[in-house]
Design an enzyme around this catalytic site. Structure first.
Site, PDB file in Angstrom:
ATOM      1  N   HIS A  14      24.705 -19.906 -40.207  1.00  0.00           N
ATOM      2  CA  HIS A  14      26.032 -20.045 -39.624  1.00  0.00           C
ATOM      3  C   HIS A  14      26.190 -19.076 -38.448  1.00  0.00           C
ATOM      4  O   HIS A  14      25.808 -17.914 -38.539  1.00  0.00           O
ATOM      5  CB  HIS A  14      27.060 -19.719 -40.717  1.00  0.00           C
ATOM      6  CG  HIS A  14      28.472 -20.041 -40.376  1.00  0.00           C
ATOM      7  ND1 HIS A  14      28.936 -21.333 -40.235  1.00  0.00           N
ATOM      8  CD2 HIS A  14      29.558 -19.236 -40.184  1.00  0.00           C
ATOM      9  CE1 HIS A  14      30.228 -21.311 -39.982  1.00  0.00           C
ATOM     10  NE2 HIS A  14      30.631 -20.048 -39.931  1.00  0.00           N
ATOM     11  N   SER A  28      33.404 -22.718 -36.698  1.00  0.00           N
ATOM     12  CA  SER A  28      33.809 -22.260 -38.023  1.00  0.00           C
ATOM     13  C   SER A  28      35.324 -22.415 -38.175  1.00  0.00           C
ATOM     14  O   SER A  28      35.844 -23.520 -38.061  1.00  0.00           O
ATOM     15  CB  SER A  28      33.342 -20.820 -38.240  1.00  0.00           C
ATOM     16  OG  SER A  28      33.454 -20.449 -39.590  1.00  0.00           O
ATOM     17  N   GLU A  51      23.477 -23.167 -42.897  1.00  0.00           N
ATOM     18  CA  GLU A  51      24.782 -22.510 -42.776  1.00  0.00           C
ATOM     19  C   GLU A  51      24.961 -21.411 -43.834  1.00  0.00           C
ATOM     20  O   GLU A  51      25.358 -20.286 -43.543  1.00  0.00           O
ATOM     21  CB  GLU A  51      25.907 -23.539 -42.960  1.00  0.00           C
ATOM     22  CG  GLU A  51      25.938 -24.657 -41.947  1.00  0.00           C
ATOM     23  CD  GLU A  51      26.730 -24.324 -40.697  1.00  0.00           C
ATOM     24  OE1 GLU A  51      27.213 -23.176 -40.575  1.00  0.00           O
ATOM     25  OE2 GLU A  51      26.854 -25.208 -39.841  1.00  0.00           O
TER      26      GLU A  51
END
Length: 541
Positions: A414, A199, A320
């Site tokens: 995610h 990320s 995600e």
């Protein structure tokens, strides 16, 4: 687990001691692994160093104890909805520029591969103390593992007229230099450093790969769910100005340094509560600064000489966007907004009608929120990584994580892959997001691939390097397999949209992106955000 190297130790062991450029440190053995925690790589970033580039720590005499995680960077807590899913311990103290080392063979001469981990958290949260990031699993398998803390939020990414930009990224560079200089004393090989992150950590990895000052420090890189990118300077500056307006102080580093730290954090959280990768909104991010980030990192890596010869392992999760929308209840609201949400996605992605229309044609069964989520994810994350792989065939490996969480609505969201990459799926913090213990076979497959990549740049076991067939290694239910071009049709829509915009003459481009047009697009997106207001924390995890 069968991996590149398994370390076993028996009998009593004396505490390991290693020497750094600033003094000796003493760690401890944990299950046969030497662990050093809380080693300072820079001075505390407060007082005269507040909002400024990092400086070396004060040397010490004797042997410094390195037995506990050091202080974490100042940060606001997650909202209740996200705190149930994401662990984010906070350790008080000013000396927050510190790192940790796990090694199977401390001492010069071992020359083991090294992995340096940059945590995620939207550049506003996270730390090296998150239990999922336990480096002992990598050390167990022959890789010296390093994790680090760096400045977050306004402390690390506030854009001020009286200090250099990107101090948080400069912290990471200082830590990387420390590793290159010091890691041999811990058994590592400074010529085999893999820089990895997820990320915001992956975004940072991309920026460091492109940074002139970091050339030669990294042999390999892992980018999980984050592309090389730079934010618009005005977007970051607006975040600072909004904070300044609430605090009733000038938007300068000098004025912010005089504000109570807790009040600064609360104000940052209040101003940024609507920020989200899907919805946009005010947020902090890396900016082009003419120095450490001289140009957009993605473009520098695609068409420049940056990081030539660096092997890349990159990828994403199948869903995600679900972590960004489901916990706060935005998933259902976006779905109900229908065409309004699609218009907001177009404004967010600066694309024409042909792109969402193409997604609808490719996936007629998809709901509005799935169309919006996948469209924005492709634009912000997948397509940039795809472009980077196209520019570096033969030495790039791409993956998709597709195992779904057992929690309702999260899917393959995610951050879900982290417990598998670290092989820490059995701990409570991983189980919170997975909805139970993760399948051991999948964890072994992912973790061992990451280990092999750190060892020699080849994740092995049928994982084909990038070429014209666009191979993507899929980690989901069942055995991993290779899919060729699984999102090529979607990416073709973005390429065509880019070509259409490039074909416009200069006058048409100027008209399309005039102040009035940009203001209209911003108002369109803000109208969507206003209709979503009041539904919880939507910040990027």
């Amino acid at each position: 687990m069968t991996t590149a190297r398994t370390v076993r130790r028996t009998g009593a062991q004396t505490d390991p001691v290693a020497r750094t450029p600033y003094g000796a440190v003493r760690g401890s053995y944990e299950n046969g692994i030497a662990v050093f925690r809380g080693i300072p790589y820079a001075a505390p970033p407060f007082g005269p160093h507040r909002f400024r580039p990092p400086v070396p720590p004060e040397p010490w005499t004797g042997v410094r104890e390195a037995l506990a995680f050091g202080p974490t960077a100042p940060k606001p807590p997650y909202s209740e909805a996200f705190a149930k899913l994401l662990s984010d311990p906070a350790v008080p103290g000013d000396d927050c520029l510190n790192l940790n080392v796990w090694t199977p063979e401390p001492g010069p001469g071992a020359r083991l591969p090294v992995m340096v981990w940059l945590h995620g958290g939207a550049l506003t949260r996270g730390s090296a103390a998150v239990p999922v990031y336990d480096g002992s699993t990598f050390a167990r398998d022959g890789v010296v593992f390093v994790s680090l803390n760096y400045r977050l939020g306004v402390e690390g990414y506030g854009l001020f007229p009286d200090t250099p930009a990107n101090p948080g990224l400069r912290d990471q560079l200082a830590a990387l230099r420390w590793v290159h200089r010091s890691i041999a004393a811990f058994g590592g090989d400074p010529d085999r450093i893999t820089l990895a992150g997820q990320s915001a950590g992956a975004i940072s990895v991309g920026a460091l790969l492109a940074a002139p000052q970091a050339q030669g420090l990294v042999r390999r890189a892992v980018l999980q769910s984050g592309p090389p990118e730079a934010f618009d300077r005005d977007k970051v500056r607006r975040m600072v100005r909004r904070m300044a307006a609430r605090l009733k102080v000038p938007a300068t580093a000098e004025s912010f340094a005089a504000v109570d730290r807790d009040l600064l954090l609360r104000t940052q959280a209040d101003v940024g509560w609507l920020s989200s990768p899907v919805l946009g909104g005010p947020s902090f991010g890396l900016v082009v600064d003419g120095d450490l980030v001289p140009r957009d990192p993605l473009e520098a890596l695609i068409d420049g000489d940056a990081a030539k010869g660096v092997d890349l392992l990159m990828g994403w999760t199948r869903d995600e966007y679900r972590l960004w929308l489901v916990p706060g209840g935005l998933h259902e609201r976006v779905d109900r907004l229908g065409p309004v949400a699609l218009a907001g996605a177009m404004a967010r992605c600066h694309c024409g009608h042909e792109v969402p229309r193409g997604y609808r044609a490719l996936h007629p069964e998809a709901s509005t929120v799935e169309t919006v989520g996948q469209l924005v994810t492709d634009h912000l994350l997948r397509y940039p990584l795809h472009r980077l792989a196209d520019a570096r065939p033969g030495s790039s490996y791409l993956y998709e994580f597709a195992w779904p969480s057992a929690l309702p609505g999260l899917g393959s969201c995610h951050a879900l892959e982290l417990g598998f990459v670290f092989d820490t799926g059995g701990i409570a913090e991983s189980a919170e997001l997975a909805g139970g213990e993760a399948p051991l076979e999948l964890a072994e497959a992912m973790h061992s691939a990451w280990v092999r990549f750190a060892v020699d740049g080849d994740p092995g076991r049928g994982w084909q390097p990038w070429d014209d067939s666009h191979p993507v290694r899929v980690f989901g239910e069942g055995a991993p397999y290779t899919a060729h071009g699984p999102r090529d049709r979607e990416f073709a829509l973005w390429a065509a949209d880019s070509d259409r915009r490039e074909d416009q003459d200069e006058a048409a481009t100027e008209r399309a992106w005039s102040r009035e047009a940009r203001t209209a697009r911003a108002m369109e997106l803000r109208s969507v955000v206003r209709r979503l207001r009041g539904t919880g924390d939507v910040r990027r995890a």
